[in-house]
Write a protein that holds these residues in place. Structure first.
Motif, PDB file in Angstrom:
ATOM      1  N   GLU A 260      -4.047   2.221  52.259  1.00  0.00           N
ATOM      2  CA  GLU A 260      -4.523   3.404  52.322  1.00  0.00           C
ATOM      3  C   GLU A 260      -3.820   4.576  52.854  1.00  0.00           C
ATOM      4  O   GLU A 260      -4.180   5.719  52.746  1.00  0.00           O
ATOM      5  CB  GLU A 260      -5.900   3.489  53.333  1.00  0.00           C
ATOM      6  CG  GLU A 260      -6.700   4.575  53.392  1.00  0.00           C
ATOM      7  CD  GLU A 260      -7.653   5.000  52.368  1.00  0.00           C
ATOM      8  OE1 GLU A 260      -7.870   6.191  52.096  1.00  0.00           O
ATOM      9  OE2 GLU A 260      -7.703   4.098  51.307  1.00  0.00           O
TER      10      GLU A 260
ATOM     11  N   ARG B  82      -5.405  19.274  51.137  1.00  0.00           N
ATOM     12  CA  ARG B  82      -6.020  19.897  52.203  1.00  0.00           C
ATOM     13  C   ARG B  82      -5.195  21.259  52.597  1.00  0.00           C
ATOM     14  O   ARG B  82      -5.867  22.466  52.615  1.00  0.00           O
ATOM     15  CB  ARG B  82      -6.206  19.029  53.373  1.00  0.00           C
ATOM     16  CG  ARG B  82      -7.054  19.725  54.434  1.00  0.00           C
ATOM     17  CD  ARG B  82      -7.080  18.961  55.805  1.00  0.00           C
ATOM     18  NE  ARG B  82      -7.378  17.279  55.568  1.00  0.00           N
ATOM     19  CZ  ARG B  82      -6.852  16.338  55.797  1.00  0.00           C
ATOM     20  NH1 ARG B  82      -5.784  16.443  56.145  1.00  0.00           N
ATOM     21  NH2 ARG B  82      -7.480  14.999  55.500  1.00  0.00           N
TER      22      ARG B  82
ATOM     23  N   ARG C 217      -6.364   8.881  43.275  1.00  0.00           N
ATOM     24  CA  ARG C 217      -6.087   8.289  44.512  1.00  0.00           C
ATOM     25  C   ARG C 217      -4.353   8.229  44.934  1.00  0.00           C
ATOM     26  O   ARG C 217      -4.033   8.372  46.108  1.00  0.00           O
ATOM     27  CB  ARG C 217      -6.786   7.123  44.692  1.00  0.00           C
ATOM     28  CG  ARG C 217      -6.856   6.513  45.955  1.00  0.00           C
ATOM     29  CD  ARG C 217      -7.372   5.072  45.741  1.00  0.00           C
ATOM     30  NE  ARG C 217      -7.501   4.192  47.069  1.00  0.00           N
ATOM     31  CZ  ARG C 217      -6.498   3.509  47.479  1.00  0.00           C
ATOM     32  NH1 ARG C 217      -5.545   3.142  46.657  1.00  0.00           N
ATOM     33  NH2 ARG C 217      -6.523   3.060  48.706  1.00  0.00           N
TER      34      ARG C 217
ATOM     35  N   ARG D 171      -3.952  13.459  50.580  1.00  0.00           N
ATOM     36  CA  ARG D 171      -5.124  14.197  51.063  1.00  0.00           C
ATOM     37  C   ARG D 171      -4.680  15.403  51.910  1.00  0.00           C
ATOM     38  O   ARG D 171      -5.041  16.574  51.692  1.00  0.00           O
ATOM     39  CB  ARG D 171      -5.992  13.366  51.750  1.00  0.00           C
ATOM     40  CG  ARG D 171      -7.018  12.545  50.892  1.00  0.00           C
ATOM     41  CD  ARG D 171      -8.238  12.075  51.611  1.00  0.00           C
ATOM     42  NE  ARG D 171      -7.989  11.029  52.316  1.00  0.00           N
ATOM     43  CZ  ARG D 171      -8.171   9.728  52.126  1.00  0.00           C
ATOM     44  NH1 ARG D 171      -8.399   9.545  50.857  1.00  0.00           N
ATOM     45  NH2 ARG D 171      -7.680   8.661  53.005  1.00  0.00           N
ATOM     46  N   LYS D 172      -3.665  15.260  52.701  1.00  0.00           N
ATOM     47  CA  LYS D 172      -3.107  16.275  53.465  1.00  0.00           C
ATOM     48  C   LYS D 172      -2.527  17.463  52.748  1.00  0.00           C
ATOM     49  O   LYS D 172      -2.583  18.713  53.016  1.00  0.00           O
ATOM     50  CB  LYS D 172      -2.047  15.683  54.733  1.00  0.00           C
ATOM     51  CG  LYS D 172      -2.650  14.802  55.748  1.00  0.00           C
ATOM     52  CD  LYS D 172      -1.570  14.261  56.382  1.00  0.00           C
ATOM     53  CE  LYS D 172      -2.081  13.414  57.651  1.00  0.00           C
ATOM     54  NZ  LYS D 172      -0.997  12.549  58.445  1.00  0.00           N
TER      55      LYS D 172
ATOM     56  N   ARG E 240     -13.799   1.258  52.115  1.00  0.00           N
ATOM     57  CA  ARG E 240     -14.106   2.784  51.926  1.00  0.00           C
ATOM     58  C   ARG E 240     -15.342   2.933  51.749  1.00  0.00           C
ATOM     59  O   ARG E 240     -16.021   3.940  52.406  1.00  0.00           O
ATOM     60  CB  ARG E 240     -13.532   3.277  50.572  1.00  0.00           C
ATOM     61  CG  ARG E 240     -13.863   4.482  50.017  1.00  0.00           C
ATOM     62  CD  ARG E 240     -13.321   5.428  50.875  1.00  0.00           C
ATOM     63  NE  ARG E 240     -13.746   7.092  50.345  1.00  0.00           N
ATOM     64  CZ  ARG E 240     -14.834   7.540  50.331  1.00  0.00           C
ATOM     65  NH1 ARG E 240     -16.007   7.077  51.318  1.00  0.00           N
ATOM     66  NH2 ARG E 240     -15.277   8.650  49.877  1.00  0.00           N
TER      67      ARG E 240
ATOM     68  N   GLU F  50      -3.925   9.091  52.356  1.00  0.00           N
ATOM     69  CA  GLU F  50      -4.182   9.986  53.338  1.00  0.00           C
ATOM     70  C   GLU F  50      -3.288  11.173  53.308  1.00  0.00           C
ATOM     71  O   GLU F  50      -3.087  12.358  53.466  1.00  0.00           O
ATOM     72  CB  GLU F  50      -4.198   9.339  54.686  1.00  0.00           C
ATOM     73  CG  GLU F  50      -4.297  10.451  56.020  1.00  0.00           C
ATOM     74  CD  GLU F  50      -5.538  11.312  55.758  1.00  0.00           C
ATOM     75  OE1 GLU F  50      -5.281  12.636  56.092  1.00  0.00           O
ATOM     76  OE2 GLU F  50      -6.684  11.051  55.017  1.00  0.00           O
TER      77      GLU F  50
ATOM     78  N   GLU G  27     -11.685   9.915  46.467  1.00  0.00           N
ATOM     79  CA  GLU G  27     -10.662   9.928  47.369  1.00  0.00           C
ATOM     80  C   GLU G  27      -9.788  11.222  47.749  1.00  0.00           C
ATOM     81  O   GLU G  27      -9.235  11.261  48.687  1.00  0.00           O
ATOM     82  CB  GLU G  27      -9.939   8.698  47.069  1.00  0.00           C
ATOM     83  CG  GLU G  27     -10.276   7.306  46.900  1.00  0.00           C
ATOM     84  CD  GLU G  27     -11.513   7.053  47.931  1.00  0.00           C
ATOM     85  OE1 GLU G  27     -11.055   6.823  48.968  1.00  0.00           O
ATOM     86  OE2 GLU G  27     -12.586   7.252  47.545  1.00  0.00           O
TER      87      GLU G  27
ATOM     88  N   LYS H  68     -17.089  12.699  53.902  1.00  0.00           N
ATOM     89  CA  LYS H  68     -16.602  11.798  52.739  1.00  0.00           C
ATOM     90  C   LYS H  68     -17.470  11.402  51.642  1.00  0.00           C
ATOM     91  O   LYS H  68     -18.870  11.267  51.891  1.00  0.00           O
ATOM     92  CB  LYS H  68     -16.005  10.308  53.293  1.00  0.00           C
ATOM     93  CG  LYS H  68     -14.747  10.417  54.119  1.00  0.00           C
ATOM     94  CD  LYS H  68     -14.241   8.939  54.367  1.00  0.00           C
ATOM     95  CE  LYS H  68     -15.135   8.155  55.270  1.00  0.00           C
ATOM     96  NZ  LYS H  68     -14.704   6.833  55.857  1.00  0.00           N
TER      97      LYS H  68
ATOM     98  N   GLU I 227     -13.143  13.677  57.146  1.00  0.00           N
ATOM     99  CA  GLU I 227     -13.658  12.230  57.409  1.00  0.00           C
ATOM    100  C   GLU I 227     -15.063  12.307  57.304  1.00  0.00           C
ATOM    101  O   GLU I 227     -15.780  11.485  56.815  1.00  0.00           O
ATOM    102  CB  GLU I 227     -13.098  11.411  58.553  1.00  0.00           C
ATOM    103  CG  GLU I 227     -11.551  10.974  58.321  1.00  0.00           C
ATOM    104  CD  GLU I 227     -11.805  10.182  57.317  1.00  0.00           C
ATOM    105  OE1 GLU I 227     -12.431   9.022  57.359  1.00  0.00           O
ATOM    106  OE2 GLU I 227     -10.426   9.956  56.476  1.00  0.00           O
TER     107      GLU I 227
END
Length: 377
Positions: free
Chosen positions: A282, A293, A235, A289-290, A76, A286, A199, A207, A204
């Motif tokens: 990871e 977002r 996370r 995160r989506k 990371r 992600e 996280e 970050k 990207e």
């Protein structure tokens, strides 16, 4: 010890005599707890490791857990640590409370500084350490970025930063964090960054940086006086695993490890096994995160706010935050957290913290309800 009431207790008291509008289901946007199921592969590892309950957990942590954390930090942040530069912890709440007590114990008149508004454990640790407190006030005028004068820094024994920041969602760049590292070396204080929201970011190219990266960038390759803390809770949507990291200056951590053997806060081995697979993966992060977002895209569309670069919080300016909180609960059955409950000396006044930790459908509905309230509908 005279501890302040926790913010959520203050909120319950504030709303105690209010009857909410029962036409709506309760939506609690108060606590920073992800409302998503912990990924199945993590749960499976926990279930498959229950036989290890027969073992006392080592205070230093299982080697494979430490290695997974080292792998995470290298992947990371591009920082290579050795085993003596990292300790697994029972989440970050316990370490944020007891680490200050450890490092300040031998100081005759300890001085501790931390960001304001803040995670209340910082204040509790200062009280338990009998430390004088210097508040690092985060306000709109300084873009919620930490700053103290040299005269103040000369007095500090310990400074706690928190970036990405709870509750303001502010960030500090690698170079800005690097300036703090320089000051920690110049004035010989211990510098901590609480990085548990590192996280939860949305681009990207934006970050969040780690204080470890910043330390290397300014030539402090051994992380002298530098400590970071991180957590699996946000996370991996796994706060119940109680798995955190403290990393950095190995000379400090060597002595702190001795202290921890007396504290008795080692994580059970099955939890360590589950955390190991989580730190090593990871893809699931992600996926979360989506979701976050998308939640902030909805917040932009519905509330007209500019999304932060990290965290899952909105730091919303509302005027009288107490009246706003009470009326919002009464009219729309929505709970938010008054900013003044998270700060001292008037900092946080005029704001509420909103945690967007639900799925897209629930988030869209509650944000529309919030918008209707703001618009007087």
């Amino acid at each position: 010890m005279n501890f302040e009431k926790y913010p959520f207790e203050k909120l319950n008291e504030l709303l105690a005599d209010i009857t909410p509008n029962e036409n709506y289901a309760l939506s609690a946007l108060t606590i920073g707890e992800p409302k998503f199921e912990t990924p199945k592969f993590i749960q499976d590892e926990l279930q498959n490791s229950t036989a290890l309950l027969q073992k006392y957990p080592a205070s230093a942590g299982e080697p494979e857990l430490k290695q997974s954390m080292i792998n995470f930090i290298k992947t990371r942040f591009g920082v290579e640590l050795n085993m003596s530069q990292l300790i697994p912890t029972f989440g970050t709440r316990e370490v944020l409370f007891n680490f200050p007590q450890f490092v300040l114990f031998d100081k005759q008149n300890p001085v501790m500084a931390y960001t304001n508004p803040f995670y209340q454990i910082y204040e509790g640790a200062a009280i338990a350490s009998r430390a004088e407190v210097i508040h690092i006030d985060l306000v709109k005028e300084n873009d919620f970025k930490a700053s103290l004068s040299d005269e103040e820094l000369k007095r500090c024994d310990l400074v706690i930063l928190n970036y990405p920041n709870n509750p303001t969602s502010a960030e500090m760049t690698k170079s800005e964090l690097g300036e703090w590292v320089k000051k920690a070396l110049e004035f010989d204080f211990i510098l901590v960054n609480d990085e548990c929201y590192s996280e939860i970011y949305f681009d990207e190219k934006d970050k969040p940086a780690s204080l470890l990266e910043a330390s290397i960038e300014v030539g402090n390759n051994e992380f002298k006086n530098v400590i970071v803390m991180n957590s699996i809770s946000k996370r991996s949507s796994a706060p119940g695993l109680r798995c955190g990291i403290i990393a950095g200056d190995e000379n400090i951590l060597k002595e702190y490890m001795k202290y921890r053997t007396y504290v008795g806060c080692a994580s059970p081995v099955p939890l360590q096994k589950a955390a190991t697979v989580a730190w090593n993966d990871e893809a699931h992060v992600e996926g979360f995160r989506k979701i976050y977002r998308k939640n902030f895209e909805l917040a932009r569309e519905i509330l007209g706010i500019e999304p932060p670069k990290a965290t899952f919080y909105i730091w919303l300016e509302v005027g009288d935050e107490l009246e706003f909180t009470k009326n919002l609960f009464k009219e729309k059955h929505i709970k938010v957290l008054p900013g003044s409950f998270l700060g001292r000396n008037g900092i946080g006044k005029g704001y509420v913290r909103i945690a967007l930790v639900e799925n897209e459908t629930k988030t869209k509905e509650v944000l529309q309800r919030l918008k209707d309230f703001i618009d007087g509908k």
